[in-house]
Design a protein around this motif. Structure first.
Motif, PDB file in Angstrom:
ATOM      1  N   ALA A  64       3.743   0.532   2.796  1.00  0.00           N
ATOM      2  CA  ALA A  64       3.266  -0.323   3.900  1.00  0.00           C
ATOM      3  C   ALA A  64       3.131  -1.581   3.204  1.00  0.00           C
ATOM      4  CB  ALA A  64       2.135   0.084   4.951  1.00  0.00           C
ATOM      5  N   ARG A  65       3.750  -2.666   3.965  1.00  0.00           N
ATOM      6  CA  ARG A  65       3.645  -4.278   3.335  1.00  0.00           C
ATOM      7  C   ARG A  65       2.782  -4.981   4.241  1.00  0.00           C
ATOM      8  NH1 ARG A  65       8.141  -7.207  -0.345  1.00  0.00           N
ATOM      9  NH2 ARG A  65       6.665  -8.324  -1.425  1.00  0.00           N
ATOM     10  N   GLY A  66       1.851  -5.693   3.736  1.00  0.00           N
ATOM     11  CA  GLY A  66       1.245  -6.855   4.798  1.00  0.00           C
ATOM     12  C   GLY A  66       0.179  -6.196   5.271  1.00  0.00           C
ATOM     13  N   PRO A  67      -1.000  -6.956   5.960  1.00  0.00           N
ATOM     14  CA  PRO A  67      -2.183  -6.396   6.298  1.00  0.00           C
ATOM     15  C   PRO A  67      -1.895  -5.642   7.636  1.00  0.00           C
ATOM     16  CG  PRO A  67      -2.799  -8.635   5.487  1.00  0.00           C
ATOM     17  CD  PRO A  67      -1.234  -8.299   5.327  1.00  0.00           C
ATOM     18  N   ASP A  68      -1.209  -6.165   8.390  1.00  0.00           N
ATOM     19  CA  ASP A  68      -0.817  -5.647   9.731  1.00  0.00           C
ATOM     20  C   ASP A  68      -0.183  -4.278   9.625  1.00  0.00           C
ATOM     21  OD1 ASP A  68      -2.089  -7.616  11.147  1.00  0.00           O
ATOM     22  OD2 ASP A  68      -0.206  -8.812  11.508  1.00  0.00           O
ATOM     23  N   ASP A  69       0.715  -3.948   8.785  1.00  0.00           N
ATOM     24  CA  ASP A  69       1.335  -3.016   8.692  1.00  0.00           C
ATOM     25  C   ASP A  69       0.374  -2.103   7.781  1.00  0.00           C
ATOM     26  OD1 ASP A  69       3.783  -3.671  10.240  1.00  0.00           O
ATOM     27  OD2 ASP A  69       4.982  -4.031   8.570  1.00  0.00           O
ATOM     28  N   ILE A  70      -0.197  -2.355   6.919  1.00  0.00           N
ATOM     29  CA  ILE A  70      -1.046  -1.457   6.200  1.00  0.00           C
ATOM     30  C   ILE A  70      -2.168  -0.890   7.087  1.00  0.00           C
ATOM     31  CG2 ILE A  70      -2.678  -1.279   4.307  1.00  0.00           C
ATOM     32  CD1 ILE A  70      -1.145  -3.510   2.900  1.00  0.00           C
ATOM     33  N   VAL A  71      -2.673  -1.670   7.985  1.00  0.00           N
ATOM     34  CA  VAL A  71      -3.444  -1.131   8.858  1.00  0.00           C
ATOM     35  C   VAL A  71      -2.951  -0.066   9.798  1.00  0.00           C
ATOM     36  CG1 VAL A  71      -5.206  -1.763  10.699  1.00  0.00           C
ATOM     37  CG2 VAL A  71      -5.315  -2.857   8.453  1.00  0.00           C
ATOM     38  N   LYS A  72      -1.786  -0.397  10.368  1.00  0.00           N
ATOM     39  CA  LYS A  72      -1.068   0.581  11.233  1.00  0.00           C
ATOM     40  C   LYS A  72      -0.973   1.676  10.619  1.00  0.00           C
ATOM     41  CE  LYS A  72       2.248  -2.483  13.479  1.00  0.00           C
ATOM     42  NZ  LYS A  72       3.783  -2.919  13.636  1.00  0.00           N
ATOM     43  N   ARG A  73      -0.592   1.845   9.265  1.00  0.00           N
ATOM     44  CA  ARG A  73      -0.352   2.970   8.668  1.00  0.00           C
ATOM     45  C   ARG A  73      -1.731   3.719   8.426  1.00  0.00           C
ATOM     46  NH1 ARG A  73      -1.352   6.700   6.507  1.00  0.00           N
ATOM     47  NH2 ARG A  73      -0.179   7.810   4.533  1.00  0.00           N
ATOM     48  N   LEU A  74      -3.000   3.005   8.023  1.00  0.00           N
ATOM     49  CA  LEU A  74      -4.131   3.537   7.582  1.00  0.00           C
ATOM     50  C   LEU A  74      -4.437   4.329   9.379  1.00  0.00           C
ATOM     51  CD1 LEU A  74      -5.923   1.102   5.682  1.00  0.00           C
ATOM     52  CD2 LEU A  74      -4.939   3.291   4.875  1.00  0.00           C
ATOM     53  N   LYS A  75      -4.486   3.764  10.269  1.00  0.00           N
ATOM     54  CA  LYS A  75      -4.741   4.266  11.539  1.00  0.00           C
ATOM     55  C   LYS A  75      -4.184   5.439  11.875  1.00  0.00           C
ATOM     56  CE  LYS A  75      -6.346   0.135  14.109  1.00  0.00           C
ATOM     57  NZ  LYS A  75      -5.683  -0.825  15.234  1.00  0.00           N
ATOM     58  N   ILE A  76      -2.963   5.960  11.556  1.00  0.00           N
ATOM     59  CA  ILE A  76      -2.481   7.195  11.703  1.00  0.00           C
ATOM     60  C   ILE A  76      -3.136   8.112  11.453  1.00  0.00           C
ATOM     61  CG2 ILE A  76      -0.316   8.818  11.443  1.00  0.00           C
ATOM     62  CD1 ILE A  76       1.270   6.222  11.240  1.00  0.00           C
ATOM     63  N   SER A  85       6.874   1.833  12.207  1.00  0.00           N
ATOM     64  CA  SER A  85       7.431   0.673  12.056  1.00  0.00           C
ATOM     65  C   SER A  85       6.874  -0.050  11.036  1.00  0.00           C
ATOM     66  CB  SER A  85       7.464  -0.448  13.450  1.00  0.00           C
ATOM     67  OG  SER A  85       5.937  -0.577  13.817  1.00  0.00           O
ATOM     68  N   TRP A  86       5.929   0.447  10.182  1.00  0.00           N
ATOM     69  CA  TRP A  86       5.299  -0.143   9.159  1.00  0.00           C
ATOM     70  C   TRP A  86       5.748   0.318   7.767  1.00  0.00           C
ATOM     71  CZ3 TRP A  86       4.101   3.947   5.946  1.00  0.00           C
ATOM     72  CH2 TRP A  86       4.098   5.087   6.564  1.00  0.00           C
ATOM     73  N   MET A  87       6.928   1.359   7.837  1.00  0.00           N
ATOM     74  CA  MET A  87       7.498   1.776   6.780  1.00  0.00           C
ATOM     75  C   MET A  87       8.188   0.783   6.104  1.00  0.00           C
ATOM     76  SD  MET A  87       8.588   5.812   7.490  1.00  0.00           S
ATOM     77  CE  MET A  87       9.088   5.908   5.639  1.00  0.00           C
ATOM     78  N   TYR A  97       0.937  -1.298   0.107  1.00  0.00           N
ATOM     79  CA  TYR A  97      -0.131  -0.062  -0.037  1.00  0.00           C
ATOM     80  C   TYR A  97       1.011   1.237  -0.097  1.00  0.00           C
ATOM     81  CZ  TYR A  97      -2.763   3.850   1.988  1.00  0.00           C
ATOM     82  OH  TYR A  97      -3.156   5.168   2.072  1.00  0.00           O
ATOM     83  N   LEU A  98       0.585   2.165  -0.834  1.00  0.00           N
ATOM     84  CA  LEU A  98       1.234   3.500  -0.667  1.00  0.00           C
ATOM     85  C   LEU A  98       0.400   4.563  -1.379  1.00  0.00           C
ATOM     86  CD1 LEU A  98       3.551   3.986  -3.694  1.00  0.00           C
ATOM     87  CD2 LEU A  98       2.548   1.706  -3.405  1.00  0.00           C
TER      88      LEU A  98
END
Length: 147
Positions: A43-55, A138-140, A32-33
């Protein structure tokens, strides 16, 4: 499920901020970018993408997605849509997007958002960027050469 149903389902889950359901639509290696920021802050992978979106989305008092034109070739989907963001301090922003998704095996494997960052920055509260400066980064993931 068609590629359009997959993309619409993910956007509905995102509009509802149903983070677990958003993850269910993403492949394990989904990238996701935000194109205004570029591939070095993906961000790569569901967990990190959601971390990114939540910001960006979790601090909002209201977040709505408005559907628009969707075109696909059976794998790649272009989706023209808009979002409305509302902050607890009263500011709001209406944002126009074109999102490009690749769907393989019923999962989104690539998600690129094209939008006007100035439209957000001009309407967001003054401390909006502080959310990013103080966030868990950490999602970067550097997706240079992959997208």
């Amino acid at each position: 499920m068609s590629v359009e149903e997959t993309v619409r389902g993910m956007w509905k889950a995102l509009s509802d901020r149903d983070w677990e359901l958003v993850k269910a639509y993403l492949s394990d290696d989904c990238i996701y970018l935000d194109m205004p920021v570029g591939p070095t802050a993906a961000a790569r992978g569901p967990d990190d993408i959601v971390k990114r979106l939540k910001i960006g989305l979790e601090p909002l008092t209201d977040y709505q997605n408005f559907p628009g034109l969707m075109l696909d070739n059976g794998i790649d989907v272009m989706y023209e849509h808009s979002e409305e963001w509302r902050w607890p301090t009263g500011e709001s922003a209406a944002l126009n997007f074109v999102s490009v998704h690749r769907v393989v095996g019923g999962k989104i494997t690539l998600w690129k958002d094209y939008w006007d960052m100035g439209a957000l920055a001009n309407h967001a509260p003054p401390n909006w960027l502080d959310d990013f400066a103080n966030a868990d980064m950490s999602w970067m993931f550097d997706a240079t050469g992959l997208v």
